[in-house]
Design a protein around this motif. Structure first.
Motif, PDB file in Angstrom:
ATOM      1  N   ILE B 137       0.823  -1.206   0.000  1.00 37.50           N
ATOM      2  CA  ILE B 137       0.000   0.000   0.000  1.00 37.50           C
ATOM      3  C   ILE B 137       0.857   1.257   0.000  1.00 37.50           C
ATOM      4  O   ILE B 137       0.592   2.202  -0.726  1.00 37.50           O
ATOM      5  CB  ILE B 137      -0.934   0.004   1.230  1.00 37.50           C
ATOM      6  N   ARG B 138       1.898   1.219   0.793  1.00 38.09           N
ATOM      7  CA  ARG B 138       2.766   2.382   0.856  1.00 38.09           C
ATOM      8  C   ARG B 138       3.443   2.631  -0.491  1.00 38.09           C
ATOM      9  O   ARG B 138       3.658   3.763  -0.905  1.00 38.09           O
ATOM     10  CB  ARG B 138       3.823   2.185   1.955  1.00 38.09           C
ATOM     11  N   MET B 139       3.711   1.530  -1.166  1.00 34.92           N
ATOM     12  CA  MET B 139       4.316   1.604  -2.503  1.00 34.92           C
ATOM     13  C   MET B 139       3.369   2.363  -3.444  1.00 34.92           C
ATOM     14  O   MET B 139       3.790   3.271  -4.164  1.00 34.92           O
ATOM     15  CB  MET B 139       4.472   0.164  -3.023  1.00 34.92           C
ATOM     16  N   ILE B 140       2.134   1.975  -3.417  1.00 33.15           N
ATOM     17  CA  ILE B 140       1.121   2.619  -4.258  1.00 33.15           C
ATOM     18  C   ILE B 140       1.000   4.087  -3.866  1.00 33.15           C
ATOM     19  O   ILE B 140       0.931   4.968  -4.719  1.00 33.15           O
ATOM     20  CB  ILE B 140      -0.266   1.962  -4.043  1.00 33.15           C
ATOM     21  N   ALA B 141       1.009   4.313  -2.587  1.00 36.45           N
ATOM     22  CA  ALA B 141       0.825   5.672  -2.083  1.00 36.45           C
ATOM     23  C   ALA B 141       1.943   6.602  -2.539  1.00 36.45           C
ATOM     24  O   ALA B 141       1.802   7.814  -2.503  1.00 36.45           O
ATOM     25  CB  ALA B 141       0.729   5.654  -0.570  1.00 36.45           C
ATOM     26  N   LYS B 142       3.045   5.997  -2.947  1.00 33.20           N
ATOM     27  CA  LYS B 142       4.145   6.839  -3.417  1.00 33.20           C
ATOM     28  C   LYS B 142       3.855   7.381  -4.805  1.00 33.20           C
ATOM     29  O   LYS B 142       4.385   8.402  -5.215  1.00 33.20           O
ATOM     30  CB  LYS B 142       5.438   6.009  -3.454  1.00 33.20           C
ATOM     31  N   GLN B 143       3.020   6.664  -5.524  1.00 32.54           N
ATOM     32  CA  GLN B 143       2.741   7.079  -6.896  1.00 32.54           C
ATOM     33  C   GLN B 143       1.493   7.924  -7.045  1.00 32.54           C
ATOM     34  O   GLN B 143       1.376   8.725  -7.958  1.00 32.54           O
ATOM     35  CB  GLN B 143       2.624   5.838  -7.772  1.00 32.54           C
ATOM     36  N   ARG B 144       0.540   7.709  -6.160  1.00 29.63           N
ATOM     37  CA  ARG B 144      -0.701   8.478  -6.231  1.00 29.63           C
ATOM     38  C   ARG B 144      -1.235   8.666  -4.810  1.00 29.63           C
ATOM     39  O   ARG B 144      -0.981   7.831  -3.951  1.00 29.63           O
ATOM     40  CB  ARG B 144      -1.774   7.716  -7.022  1.00 29.63           C
ATOM     41  N   PRO B 145      -1.997   9.733  -4.616  1.00 31.85           N
ATOM     42  CA  PRO B 145      -2.607   9.905  -3.297  1.00 31.85           C
ATOM     43  C   PRO B 145      -3.493   8.693  -2.985  1.00 31.85           C
ATOM     44  O   PRO B 145      -4.208   8.214  -3.861  1.00 31.85           O
ATOM     45  CB  PRO B 145      -3.458  11.163  -3.472  1.00 31.85           C
ATOM     46  N   VAL B 146      -3.416   8.225  -1.771  1.00 28.89           N
ATOM     47  CA  VAL B 146      -4.211   7.064  -1.372  1.00 28.89           C
ATOM     48  C   VAL B 146      -4.870   7.318  -0.018  1.00 28.89           C
ATOM     49  O   VAL B 146      -4.275   7.934   0.854  1.00 28.89           O
ATOM     50  CB  VAL B 146      -3.324   5.803  -1.237  1.00 28.89           C
ATOM     51  N   VAL B 147      -6.083   6.868   0.121  1.00 27.06           N
ATOM     52  CA  VAL B 147      -6.742   6.887   1.426  1.00 27.06           C
ATOM     53  C   VAL B 147      -7.235   5.469   1.671  1.00 27.06           C
ATOM     54  O   VAL B 147      -7.841   4.869   0.792  1.00 27.06           O
ATOM     55  CB  VAL B 147      -7.953   7.852   1.451  1.00 27.06           C
ATOM     56  N   VAL B 148      -6.934   4.940   2.838  1.00 26.15           N
ATOM     57  CA  VAL B 148      -7.424   3.593   3.126  1.00 26.15           C
ATOM     58  C   VAL B 148      -8.602   3.667   4.089  1.00 26.15           C
ATOM     59  O   VAL B 148      -8.733   4.609   4.865  1.00 26.15           O
ATOM     60  CB  VAL B 148      -6.333   2.689   3.755  1.00 26.15           C
ATOM     61  N   MET B 149      -9.463   2.670   3.992  1.00 19.93           N
ATOM     62  CA  MET B 149     -10.614   2.634   4.883  1.00 19.93           C
ATOM     63  C   MET B 149     -10.531   1.384   5.746  1.00 19.93           C
ATOM     64  O   MET B 149     -10.024   0.357   5.310  1.00 19.93           O
ATOM     65  CB  MET B 149     -11.912   2.553   4.074  1.00 19.93           C
ATOM     66  N   ASN B 150     -11.053   1.472   6.941  1.00 13.16           N
ATOM     67  CA  ASN B 150     -11.093   0.318   7.827  1.00 13.16           C
ATOM     68  C   ASN B 150      -9.711  -0.267   8.028  1.00 13.16           C
ATOM     69  O   ASN B 150      -9.539  -1.485   8.047  1.00 13.16           O
ATOM     70  CB  ASN B 150     -11.976  -0.792   7.235  1.00 13.16           C
ATOM     71  N   ARG B 151      -8.760   0.584   8.149  1.00  8.66           N
ATOM     72  CA  ARG B 151      -7.409   0.086   8.277  1.00  8.66           C
ATOM     73  C   ARG B 151      -6.491   1.235   8.596  1.00  8.66           C
ATOM     74  O   ARG B 151      -6.758   2.366   8.208  1.00  8.66           O
ATOM     75  CB  ARG B 151      -6.999  -0.547   6.949  1.00  8.66           C
ATOM     76  N   ALA B 152      -5.423   0.939   9.286  1.00  6.82           N
ATOM     77  CA  ALA B 152      -4.451   1.978   9.566  1.00  6.82           C
ATOM     78  C   ALA B 152      -3.125   1.540   8.962  1.00  6.82           C
ATOM     79  O   ALA B 152      -2.663   0.431   9.200  1.00  6.82           O
ATOM     80  CB  ALA B 152      -4.299   2.174  11.068  1.00  6.82           C
ATOM     81  N   VAL B 153      -2.537   2.404   8.157  1.00  2.32           N
ATOM     82  CA  VAL B 153      -1.252   2.099   7.555  1.00  2.32           C
ATOM     83  C   VAL B 153      -0.384   3.328   7.803  1.00  2.32           C
ATOM     84  O   VAL B 153      -0.778   4.449   7.492  1.00  2.32           O
ATOM     85  CB  VAL B 153      -1.387   1.888   6.033  1.00  2.32           C
ATOM     86  N   THR B 154       0.797   3.081   8.365  1.00  2.00           N
ATOM     87  CA  THR B 154       1.674   4.204   8.672  1.00  2.00           C
ATOM     88  C   THR B 154       1.900   5.081   7.447  1.00  2.00           C
ATOM     89  O   THR B 154       2.151   4.573   6.362  1.00  2.00           O
ATOM     90  CB  THR B 154       3.045   3.683   9.152  1.00  2.00           C
ATOM     91  N   ASP B 155       1.815   6.366   7.638  1.00  2.00           N
ATOM     92  CA  ASP B 155       2.070   7.330   6.566  1.00  2.00           C
ATOM     93  C   ASP B 155       1.004   7.399   5.485  1.00  2.00           C
ATOM     94  O   ASP B 155       1.186   8.062   4.466  1.00  2.00           O
ATOM     95  CB  ASP B 155       3.426   7.060   5.881  1.00  2.00           C
ATOM     96  N   VAL B 156      -0.083   6.666   5.666  1.00  2.00           N
ATOM     97  CA  VAL B 156      -1.154   6.737   4.678  1.00  2.00           C
ATOM     98  C   VAL B 156      -2.418   7.165   5.413  1.00  2.00           C
ATOM     99  O   VAL B 156      -2.798   6.536   6.395  1.00  2.00           O
ATOM    100  CB  VAL B 156      -1.409   5.367   4.004  1.00  2.00           C
ATOM    101  N   PRO B 157      -3.030   8.254   4.940  1.00  2.00           N
ATOM    102  CA  PRO B 157      -4.235   8.723   5.632  1.00  2.00           C
ATOM    103  C   PRO B 157      -5.336   7.666   5.596  1.00  2.00           C
ATOM    104  O   PRO B 157      -5.453   6.919   4.632  1.00  2.00           O
ATOM    105  CB  PRO B 157      -4.640   9.971   4.841  1.00  2.00           C
ATOM    106  N   SER B 158      -6.123   7.604   6.643  1.00  4.63           N
ATOM    107  CA  SER B 158      -7.157   6.580   6.650  1.00  4.63           C
ATOM    108  C   SER B 158      -8.438   7.041   7.330  1.00  4.63           C
ATOM    109  O   SER B 158      -8.467   8.028   8.059  1.00  4.63           O
ATOM    110  CB  SER B 158      -6.637   5.329   7.343  1.00  4.63           C
ATOM    111  N   VAL B 159      -9.490   6.313   7.039  1.00  2.71           N
ATOM    112  CA  VAL B 159     -10.794   6.580   7.613  1.00  2.71           C
ATOM    113  C   VAL B 159     -11.278   5.274   8.235  1.00  2.71           C
ATOM    114  O   VAL B 159     -11.357   4.260   7.553  1.00  2.71           O
ATOM    115  CB  VAL B 159     -11.797   7.020   6.521  1.00  2.71           C
TER     116      VAL B 159
END
Lengths: 362, 362
Positions: B137-159
């Motif tokens: 996920i973090r890899m993807i987040a490096k290429q495009r803005p990403v928001v994850v849901m129902n989950r917490a991933v360091t350095d990736v905004p989440s709901v």
DNA sequence: GGGTCGGTGGCAAGCGGTTGCCAATTGTTG
DNA sequence: CAACAATTGGCAACCGCTTGCCACCGACCC
């Protein structure tokens, strides 16, 4: 704030790295035989090293083909569409297409608007239970290939289930259980399936010397079914065929709450065999549509069209429907939908003997 | 075979017809104040006459912005996502964005692959319950803005929803009913929510001096819940908290089939408050997530990111969850999940007094 | 009256591919 | 061995729209 990674490599980057012209790189990917096997192999290797990925948008510009199709459904929150969507996605994916899912929110206006936006971006469109007028659909079909589902529109290819057959099976089933009068709970007037089902019911009951009666229209939702319950109390019947499962479920709940027992006092048959149909109590007897297959068939036909196939035939593609007998139908005992007074019970197990011809998926 | 209508008009056609340069046409639409009001008005009129519509793809090429976002969900056939999808679509639409719905079919591999295809086409990505690894996920987040849901991933905004609070409420509810031992039916190990819920359950039971027990993992489906029933019989308990509603429903059905009564013999609480939760018998007590709001919040945050907002905060956006008490929970009577033998019944109505804090929609 | 300046519109260079057409190279054939 | 065909790679012109930069023009100032 980590800046997005540097722009991804283009064919020019690959071309330079591989020592060839950009056009050669392009052909190496798009036009298999057009370039020498070794050269192609080399290019592919270099491209892989650079992490090159073709930009579908850039490709779409000169070719006019985006490899995207639009799937428009009337209501994302209606579980009826879930399997259709999956079927459609599967067919699209296997052909290398991406699906744009659009929710029309049961509104013809919103549907047109959404379509307006998507039109220029997609190679074709699947309209699942569109709420637009026939002419509006034909208008769209002039600009892009279109396949409609659960509906027949002149000059537009379509995929439907065999409603007459399904209704016929339901009527036979109810007839065998002793019911001689079947009440139809109508759905949206804009719904093609609604008209078809009612017509089929009339024909089937006529042939089998039973009576058909119609109530409605109602919203094709649980609430709509509940609303129908009140009317039904005023028009006693022993068997009901509802426009769809959601209505059937709503009806059963309202009826039960009012003291009318299902299937002891009244039998109920739904349409679609949605996920929840087998979970409710009593489990719902329903006419199952091959949802997944329909989504798939619609997309396959659409893609055939985009490849230039002439609109299949004028006749719609008809997929078989199937009666799934569960607990909501039983022998006729009384002819009224008023609260029960007798207590003699037909044994439960006997009623459910023919349970689940088709197991719910998942 | 009616040929598709002639290609639609371009800015050049409009420019010629209006007697201006193409760049002026472009600006008339994209850059409001940049062109003289009268000229702009004139251009707009001519464009309307010609039926001009901007080609989003062509626009995307030079700007790099496609006005499309990708929404990836684990399983389209899971009703849990229906409301999320609608919420997301609504938020996207209001901002002029188009949504690309992708079904990962519960597979991290398929998810990556689908993402791979979509990546270059979208301005941002919402991952609803992704099955990929944090690093992927973090890899993807490096290429495009990403928001994850129902989950917490360091350095990736989440709901996320307030799982601890929901669990706590469920535990309190069960505690009040006299249960002192709660069995948790675990979901997919790759699920972040699963870990969070189990942890919250342990904490809550500990604070309230109750006992927590864990079984699983199981498939997060009706079948998974049914499978859990067998195990549960070997580990008697009076109260169960299931990973999600689907499992809870499967469990109840299997239990009922085996002669164990719900809620008389065992109380069951689910998660998510899906559509079917209020339709099953007994209706399911469950921890409701604000599905629609979550979809909306995720997309809004994502769009803020694409506009260059710095990743909100490191802390996830937490939306409140709510306990919806229905018929599947009741006073503790026995401590075993074996078939019933006693017949004294707690009156049904009493058990259901607190029914439906939140009415199911539709 | 000349110099400045803000307001407008046009020019042209991309964005990242595709593809018609041509040229060079190599292989065939009589 | 010359003529010719087939194969393969490169050139360059798009596809439709955006945008930096420049030119022009009338207004305003000193």
């Amino acid at each position: 704030m980590a800046e997005r990674a540097a722009k991804s490599p283009t064919i020019y980057d690959v071309a330079r790295a591989a020592g060839v012209a950009s056009s050669t790189v392009s052909r190496a990917f798009a036009r298999p035989g057009r370039v020498n096997a070794e050269t192609a192999e080399h290019i592919r290797k270099v491209a892989a090293e650079l992490g090159y990925r073709a930009n579908p948008l850039a490709r779409a510009l000169p070719t006019g083909r985006t490899s995207m199709i639009s799937l428009v459904i009337a209501d994302v929150t209606n579980p009826f569409y879930n399997e259709i969507v999956r079927g459609a996605q599967a067919a699209a994916l296997e052909a290398g297409y991406t699906t744009l899912l659009t929710d029309a929110q049961e509104s013809g206006a919103r549907e047109r608007e959404a379509l307006e936006r998507a039109l220029t971006m997609v190679d074709g469109i699947v309209l699942a239970t569109s709420r637009m007028s026939d002419s509006a659909i034909r208008m769209i079909a002039k600009q892009r290939p279109v396949v409609v589902m659960n509906r027949a529109v002149t000059d537009v290819p379509s995929v439907v289930t065999d409603n007459p057959r399904g209704v016929r099976r339901a009527v036979e089933h109810l007839g065998e259980l002793g019911h001689d009068r079947i009440t139809y709970l109508a759905g949206p007037e804009a719904s093609w399936a609604d008209g078809t089902r009612w017509r089929a019911l009339r024909e089937a009951t006529h042939e089998l010397e039973l009576h058909a009666h119609r109530l409605g229209p109602y919203e094709p939702t649980v609430a709509g079914g509940a609303a129908a319950a009140a009317d039904l109390m005023r028009h006693p019947t022993s068997a009901v065929l509802a426009y769809n499962d959601l209505m059937a479920i709503g009806l059963i709940r309202a009826l039960t709450a009012a003291g009318v027992r299902v299937p002891d006092d009244v039998s109920v048959v739904g349409f679609d065999n949605i996920f929840a149909a087998e979970l409710v109590t009593p489990a719902l007897t329903t006419v199952a549509a091959p949802l997944h297959a329909m989504g798939q068939a619609a997309v396959r036909n659409l893609l055939a069209l985009t490849r230039g196939a002439r609109p299949t035939t004028q006749a719609p593609v008809v997929l078989p429907s199937q009666l799934v007998v569960r607990g909501s139908t039983g022998h006729r005992r009384r002819n009224r939908t008023s609260p029960a007074s007798g207590t003699t019970k037909v044994s439960g197990p006997a009623l459910m003997a023919a349970t689940s011809t088709v197991a719910g998926s998942r």
